[in-house]
Design a protein around this motif. Sequence first.
Motif, mmCIF file in Angstrom:
data_model
loop_
_atom_site.group_PDB
_atom_site.id
_atom_site.type_symbol
_atom_site.label_atom_id
_atom_site.label_comp_id
_atom_site.label_asym_id
_atom_site.label_seq_id
_atom_site.Cartn_x
_atom_site.Cartn_y
_atom_site.Cartn_z
ATOM 1 N N VAL A 38 0.863 -1.184 0.000
ATOM 2 C CA VAL A 38 0.000 0.000 0.000
ATOM 3 C C VAL A 38 0.899 1.233 0.000
ATOM 4 O O VAL A 38 1.787 1.351 0.836
ATOM 5 C CB VAL A 38 -0.922 0.017 1.240
ATOM 6 N N GLN A 39 0.648 2.109 -0.944
ATOM 7 C CA GLN A 39 1.426 3.331 -1.041
ATOM 8 C C GLN A 39 0.649 4.493 -0.437
ATOM 9 O O GLN A 39 -0.546 4.629 -0.671
ATOM 10 C CB GLN A 39 1.734 3.646 -2.500
ATOM 11 N N SER A 40 1.347 5.313 0.316
ATOM 12 C CA SER A 40 0.712 6.510 0.858
ATOM 13 C C SER A 40 0.371 7.459 -0.281
ATOM 14 O O SER A 40 0.876 7.322 -1.393
ATOM 15 C CB SER A 40 1.654 7.202 1.840
ATOM 16 N N LEU A 41 -0.466 8.423 0.019
ATOM 17 C CA LEU A 41 -0.720 9.475 -0.942
ATOM 18 C C LEU A 41 0.479 10.412 -0.957
ATOM 19 O O LEU A 41 1.125 10.625 0.065
ATOM 20 C CB LEU A 41 -1.966 10.275 -0.556
ATOM 21 N N LEU A 42 0.758 10.960 -2.105
ATOM 22 C CA LEU A 42 1.848 11.917 -2.255
ATOM 23 C C LEU A 42 1.442 13.277 -1.711
ATOM 24 O O LEU A 42 0.259 13.630 -1.719
ATOM 25 C CB LEU A 42 2.200 12.083 -3.733
ATOM 26 N N PRO A 43 2.422 14.057 -1.282
ATOM 27 C CA PRO A 43 2.105 15.435 -0.888
ATOM 28 C C PRO A 43 1.740 16.259 -2.121
ATOM 29 O O PRO A 43 2.032 15.861 -3.254
ATOM 30 C CB PRO A 43 3.416 15.927 -0.264
ATOM 31 N N VAL A 44 1.106 17.381 -1.894
ATOM 32 C CA VAL A 44 0.767 18.329 -2.958
ATOM 33 C C VAL A 44 1.237 19.709 -2.526
ATOM 34 O O VAL A 44 1.609 19.913 -1.379
ATOM 35 C CB VAL A 44 -0.756 18.354 -3.250
ATOM 36 N N ASN A 45 1.223 20.655 -3.454
ATOM 37 C CA ASN A 45 1.640 22.017 -3.143
ATOM 38 C C ASN A 45 0.600 22.981 -3.691
ATOM 39 O O ASN A 45 0.360 23.030 -4.890
ATOM 40 C CB ASN A 45 3.008 22.294 -3.755
ATOM 41 N N ASP A 46 -0.019 23.734 -2.800
ATOM 42 C CA ASP A 46 -1.119 24.629 -3.174
ATOM 43 C C ASP A 46 -0.701 26.077 -3.390
ATOM 44 O O ASP A 46 -1.537 26.947 -3.597
ATOM 45 C CB ASP A 46 -2.217 24.575 -2.122
ATOM 46 N N GLU A 63 -4.512 12.856 6.866
ATOM 47 C CA GLU A 63 -5.565 12.103 7.575
ATOM 48 C C GLU A 63 -5.783 10.729 6.962
ATOM 49 O O GLU A 63 -6.270 9.821 7.641
ATOM 50 C CB GLU A 63 -6.874 12.878 7.548
ATOM 51 N N ILE A 64 -5.466 10.564 5.703
ATOM 52 C CA ILE A 64 -5.595 9.262 5.041
ATOM 53 C C ILE A 64 -4.351 8.417 5.283
ATOM 54 O O ILE A 64 -4.437 7.219 5.568
ATOM 55 C CB ILE A 64 -5.856 9.439 3.534
ATOM 56 N N ASN A 65 -3.186 9.019 5.172
ATOM 57 C CA ASN A 65 -1.943 8.255 5.289
ATOM 58 C C ASN A 65 -1.777 7.598 6.650
ATOM 59 O O ASN A 65 -1.295 6.467 6.740
ATOM 60 C CB ASN A 65 -0.738 9.146 4.984
ATOM 61 N N LYS A 66 -2.164 8.267 7.708
ATOM 62 C CA LYS A 66 -1.984 7.705 9.057
ATOM 63 C C LYS A 66 -2.745 6.385 9.224
ATOM 64 O O LYS A 66 -2.156 5.384 9.638
ATOM 65 C CB LYS A 66 -2.394 8.726 10.111
ATOM 66 N N PRO A 67 -4.066 6.330 8.918
ATOM 67 C CA PRO A 67 -4.743 5.034 9.054
ATOM 68 C C PRO A 67 -4.280 4.000 8.029
ATOM 69 O O PRO A 67 -4.329 2.804 8.315
ATOM 70 C CB PRO A 67 -6.231 5.369 8.892
ATOM 71 N N LEU A 68 -3.817 4.432 6.861
ATOM 72 C CA LEU A 68 -3.293 3.461 5.896
ATOM 73 C C LEU A 68 -2.108 2.714 6.484
ATOM 74 O O LEU A 68 -2.005 1.496 6.350
ATOM 75 C CB LEU A 68 -2.865 4.146 4.593
ATOM 76 N N LYS A 69 -1.233 3.455 7.128
ATOM 77 C CA LYS A 69 -0.074 2.825 7.761
ATOM 78 C C LYS A 69 -0.521 1.869 8.865
ATOM 79 O O LYS A 69 -0.005 0.752 8.978
ATOM 80 C CB LYS A 69 0.866 3.890 8.316
ATOM 81 N N ALA A 70 -1.502 2.281 9.658
ATOM 82 C CA ALA A 70 -2.016 1.422 10.733
ATOM 83 C C ALA A 70 -2.666 0.162 10.175
ATOM 84 O O ALA A 70 -2.498 -0.933 10.716
ATOM 85 C CB ALA A 70 -3.014 2.198 11.592
ATOM 86 N N ILE A 71 -3.405 0.303 9.089
ATOM 87 C CA ILE A 71 -4.042 -0.859 8.442
ATOM 88 C C ILE A 71 -2.969 -1.854 8.016
ATOM 89 O O ILE A 71 -3.120 -3.069 8.203
ATOM 90 C CB ILE A 71 -4.903 -0.411 7.241
ATOM 91 N N CYS A 72 -1.896 -1.357 7.444
ATOM 92 C CA CYS A 72 -0.819 -2.252 7.012
ATOM 93 C C CYS A 72 -0.188 -2.978 8.195
ATOM 94 O O CYS A 72 0.107 -4.168 8.102
ATOM 95 C CB CYS A 72 0.242 -1.466 6.241
ATOM 96 N N THR A 78 2.716 -4.359 3.399
ATOM 97 C CA THR A 78 3.801 -3.385 3.382
ATOM 98 C C THR A 78 3.264 -1.995 3.081
ATOM 99 O O THR A 78 2.456 -1.818 2.169
ATOM 100 C CB THR A 78 4.839 -3.779 2.305
ATOM 101 N N TYR A 79 3.724 -1.010 3.834
ATOM 102 C CA TYR A 79 3.351 0.383 3.637
ATOM 103 C C TYR A 79 4.532 1.114 3.033
ATOM 104 O O TYR A 79 5.631 1.101 3.581
ATOM 105 C CB TYR A 79 2.967 1.018 4.973
ATOM 106 N N MET A 80 4.323 1.738 1.884
ATOM 107 C CA MET A 80 5.367 2.509 1.215
ATOM 108 C C MET A 80 5.068 3.988 1.416
ATOM 109 O O MET A 80 4.099 4.514 0.879
ATOM 110 C CB MET A 80 5.415 2.165 -0.270
ATOM 111 N N ASP A 81 5.916 4.645 2.206
ATOM 112 C CA ASP A 81 5.701 6.047 2.558
ATOM 113 C C ASP A 81 6.224 6.958 1.451
ATOM 114 O O ASP A 81 7.421 7.152 1.304
ATOM 115 C CB ASP A 81 6.392 6.366 3.876
#
Length: 124
Positions: A38-46, A63-72, A78-81
């Motif tokens: 599972v890959q985290s979401l990439l950062p963005v620049n506004d 807010e999405i990346n934190k639970p994704l890591k916990a789910i893994c 495997t969690y890919m940050d």
Amino acid sequence: MIDINDLSLGRNVEQIINNYLKIYDRIEKGSPFTEVIVQSLLPVNDVYGLFAMHTNKGDFILEINKPLKAICTQRGCTYMDLFSKKMVDDQGRLRKDLSVDHLHLNSLDYQDWKQGIEHLIRVY
């Protein structure tokens, strides 16, 4: 990535996490020996206002990346940050030098991403 597009379409964090869980459960049921990455979401620049419906979602990405890591951790995948310190500036935004449009990586950084994925695949 699918989730930044989901955010731009108005889906909330809970809906997106539930979709991840559904996908994981479907893979586990249909192919129980598949190693899931599972890959985290990439950062963005506004800063420049380009792709505003996407690049204004930085807080939701975290807010999405934190639970994704916990789910893994819970499910043994495997969690890919991809939202790592080397990808963000001191404001937590995608570094300007990594992207021409502040949403998509430039070609060299896609190559780095590809190499990271290839390394994980070789491990399995």
